[in-house]
Design a protein around this motif. Sequence first.
Motif, mmCIF file in Angstrom:
data_model
loop_
_atom_site.group_PDB
_atom_site.id
_atom_site.type_symbol
_atom_site.label_atom_id
_atom_site.label_comp_id
_atom_site.label_asym_id
_atom_site.label_seq_id
_atom_site.Cartn_x
_atom_site.Cartn_y
_atom_site.Cartn_z
ATOM 1 N N THR A 1 0.824 -1.206 0.000
ATOM 2 C CA THR A 1 0.000 0.000 0.000
ATOM 3 C C THR A 1 0.858 1.256 0.000
ATOM 4 N N CYS A 2 1.926 1.264 0.794
ATOM 5 C CA CYS A 2 2.800 2.438 0.831
ATOM 6 C C CYS A 2 3.517 2.644 -0.501
ATOM 7 N N ALA A 3 3.845 1.554 -1.181
ATOM 8 C CA ALA A 3 4.430 1.679 -2.525
ATOM 9 C C ALA A 3 3.438 2.330 -3.477
ATOM 10 N N GLU A 4 2.146 1.989 -3.335
ATOM 11 C CA GLU A 4 1.113 2.599 -4.169
ATOM 12 C C GLU A 4 0.963 4.088 -3.856
ATOM 13 N N ILE A 5 1.104 4.431 -2.589
ATOM 14 C CA ILE A 5 1.032 5.847 -2.213
ATOM 15 C C ILE A 5 2.163 6.630 -2.858
ATOM 16 N N VAL A 6 3.375 6.104 -2.755
ATOM 17 C CA VAL A 6 4.537 6.784 -3.355
ATOM 18 C C VAL A 6 4.362 6.902 -4.863
ATOM 19 N N LYS A 7 3.838 5.855 -5.488
ATOM 20 C CA LYS A 7 3.608 5.862 -6.938
ATOM 21 C C LYS A 7 2.611 6.951 -7.335
ATOM 22 N N ALA A 8 1.644 7.236 -6.477
ATOM 23 C CA ALA A 8 0.637 8.262 -6.762
ATOM 24 C C ALA A 8 1.198 9.679 -6.670
ATOM 25 N N SER A 9 2.389 9.832 -6.099
ATOM 26 C CA SER A 9 3.067 11.133 -5.958
ATOM 27 C C SER A 9 2.163 12.203 -5.342
ATOM 28 N N PRO A 10 1.598 11.960 -4.160
ATOM 29 C CA PRO A 10 0.730 12.976 -3.543
ATOM 30 C C PRO A 10 1.542 14.162 -3.028
ATOM 31 N N ASP A 11 0.874 15.320 -2.944
ATOM 32 C CA ASP A 11 1.498 16.490 -2.315
ATOM 33 C C ASP A 11 1.551 16.328 -0.802
ATOM 34 N N VAL A 12 0.605 15.561 -0.261
ATOM 35 C CA VAL A 12 0.490 15.430 1.185
ATOM 36 C C VAL A 12 -0.190 14.104 1.507
ATOM 37 N N VAL A 13 0.194 13.508 2.625
ATOM 38 C CA VAL A 13 -0.500 12.344 3.160
ATOM 39 C C VAL A 13 -1.145 12.759 4.480
ATOM 40 N N ILE A 14 -2.435 12.530 4.585
ATOM 41 C CA ILE A 14 -3.197 12.868 5.792
ATOM 42 C C ILE A 14 -3.333 11.601 6.627
ATOM 43 N N LEU B 1 3.701 5.783 9.268
ATOM 44 C CA LEU B 1 4.738 6.666 8.734
ATOM 45 C C LEU B 1 6.041 5.908 8.501
ATOM 46 N N HIS B 2 6.368 4.971 9.382
ATOM 47 C CA HIS B 2 7.586 4.163 9.218
ATOM 48 C C HIS B 2 7.578 3.461 7.858
ATOM 49 N N ALA C 1 9.155 3.290 2.135
ATOM 50 C CA ALA C 1 8.829 3.166 0.704
ATOM 51 C C ALA C 1 9.369 4.334 -0.112
ATOM 52 N N GLY C 2 9.895 5.350 0.571
ATOM 53 C CA GLY C 2 10.503 6.466 -0.138
ATOM 54 C C GLY C 2 9.734 7.764 -0.082
ATOM 55 N N TYR C 3 8.656 7.825 0.708
ATOM 56 C CA TYR C 3 7.896 9.066 0.795
ATOM 57 C C TYR C 3 8.656 10.087 1.643
ATOM 58 N N ALA C 4 8.855 11.284 1.080
ATOM 59 C CA ALA C 4 9.557 12.344 1.798
ATOM 60 C C ALA C 4 8.735 13.630 1.820
ATOM 61 N N GLY C 5 7.453 13.521 1.495
ATOM 62 C CA GLY C 5 6.594 14.693 1.435
ATOM 63 C C GLY C 5 6.023 15.082 2.786
ATOM 64 N N LYS C 6 5.050 15.969 2.734
ATOM 65 C CA LYS C 6 4.465 16.522 3.948
ATOM 66 C C LYS C 6 3.321 15.656 4.470
ATOM 67 N N ILE C 7 3.018 15.867 5.753
ATOM 68 C CA ILE C 7 1.974 15.128 6.465
ATOM 69 C C ILE C 7 1.014 16.136 7.082
ATOM 70 N N VAL C 8 -0.245 15.769 7.164
ATOM 71 C CA VAL C 8 -1.194 16.436 8.068
ATOM 72 C C VAL C 8 -1.709 15.361 9.009
ATOM 73 N N LEU C 9 -1.693 15.652 10.301
ATOM 74 C CA LEU C 9 -2.040 14.650 11.320
ATOM 75 C C LEU C 9 -3.268 15.098 12.102
#
Length: 467
Positions: free
Chosen positions: A39-52, A134-135, A140-148
């Motif tokens: 799932t995290c690989a799919e998130i990185v593939k989607a290239s989001p601006d932010v993960v909530i 988050l770990h 998976a390589g995500y280095a973008g921003k988070i909203v928590l």
Amino acid sequence: MPPSIEFGTLMPHPPLMIPSIGKEEMSHVQHTQVAMRQTCAEIVKASPDVVIIVSPHGPMFEDAIVIMDGDDLRGDLKPFGVDASYHTLNDRPLAASIAAQGKRAGVPLILLEDRLKRKFQIHHELDYGAIVPLHYLQEAGYAGKIVLLAPGFLPLERVYQAGMCVQKAVELLGRKAVIIASGDNSHALDDQSPAGATEEGKMFDAALQKALSHEDWMSLFALTPGFLERAAEDTLGSLFLLIGAFDTDALNGSVLSYEAPFGVGYTVATLQPRHQSAPSLLPSMSAYREETIARVRARESEQVRIARMAVETYVREERIIQLVSVPPEFEQQAGCFVSIKQNGKLRGCIGTIRPTADHLADEIIRNAIAACSEDDRFFPVEADELSQLTYSVDVLEPEEEVKDITELDPSVYGVIVSDGQRSGLLLPNLEGIHTVEEQLYYAKEKAGIHPEQEHVRLFRFRVQRYE
């Protein structure tokens, strides 16, 4: 398509999912680990601006949903014996926009600024409910921003509305986002479970898998507070905020894995928007609440009717009702407690051990008003809450002293614990109180008596409960 929430996912958050904590136990959660990595690989593939991320282990308030503020979000796993720290950047404009949308919609979304963090002694923004997903996300390589966010203990329809505010803020700022609902399932699946084994635990996890696969959210919404308490789950708050973020958009749900090797259910699932219009779930939830309240009101006892009328008159008109005549069954003198609940959760409870009024009707009226306005655990009841409230009245029989705890039974007797001027009372047959030891612990806590203090006086009493 304009920028929006790409998809959502439900992930568990047991700290043992971190290899440095789980070590050899990781072999028991292999399916969960594979699904989270996928799932995290799919998130990185989607290239989001932010993960909530929505975590039920952040600051959980009774009356607010929290959004973390600050440039940086930090946390660590030192409470679990591992010197591992985590850091991510916060999308502060999006966090502020979500809070602003909440203010416009009347949804209690609170931006937790540094001043409030100090007030509530919050030293780290990232709790383990956020750190575990988050770990795997950073792995998976995500280095973008988070909203928590933390969903608090609000009714599910309010949490759903918070998700709607997230949706509007994402679209307003033109963000491309993914949302993670962090949540374990039942903690009561077998004898090694943290909450012991209950039938409701297994039923909840089965219902969750079915609902995720068939997008049947109302089946989860309809689960009663008592059922959910016995199931000991921490999934629905995060999940309903997630599905609220896709309000009016049909979803495809897919369960990728489910395991429960340690008596706690771990589900990894994805929720993919179809980009097809669907009815909002909010009217159905509101209608269900109204129908439930109507059924309760249709069969309420005269004792409860008096309590309800006393509260409604006091809150709306700031006056105390006066009964024209007192029915014969209310002419007795007795102590009583009035309990008020909102969507199944306690909203106020105050009473008297012994009578203070000339007759029971006035005792009920006085205690009902006190329960809605003087219980210092809660803000006073407001007029817009009245349609959501249910009541119960416990009329106390005279107490009798007991010399041994074997004479107590929390399903039959209430208990009074006293030590000099300090005393604490607990009513019988309360949700979440199953043993004498639990009953005495909470009664001592109310009295300000140390839980391990043995030399106390004990009294038991019966009640007649009216609903």
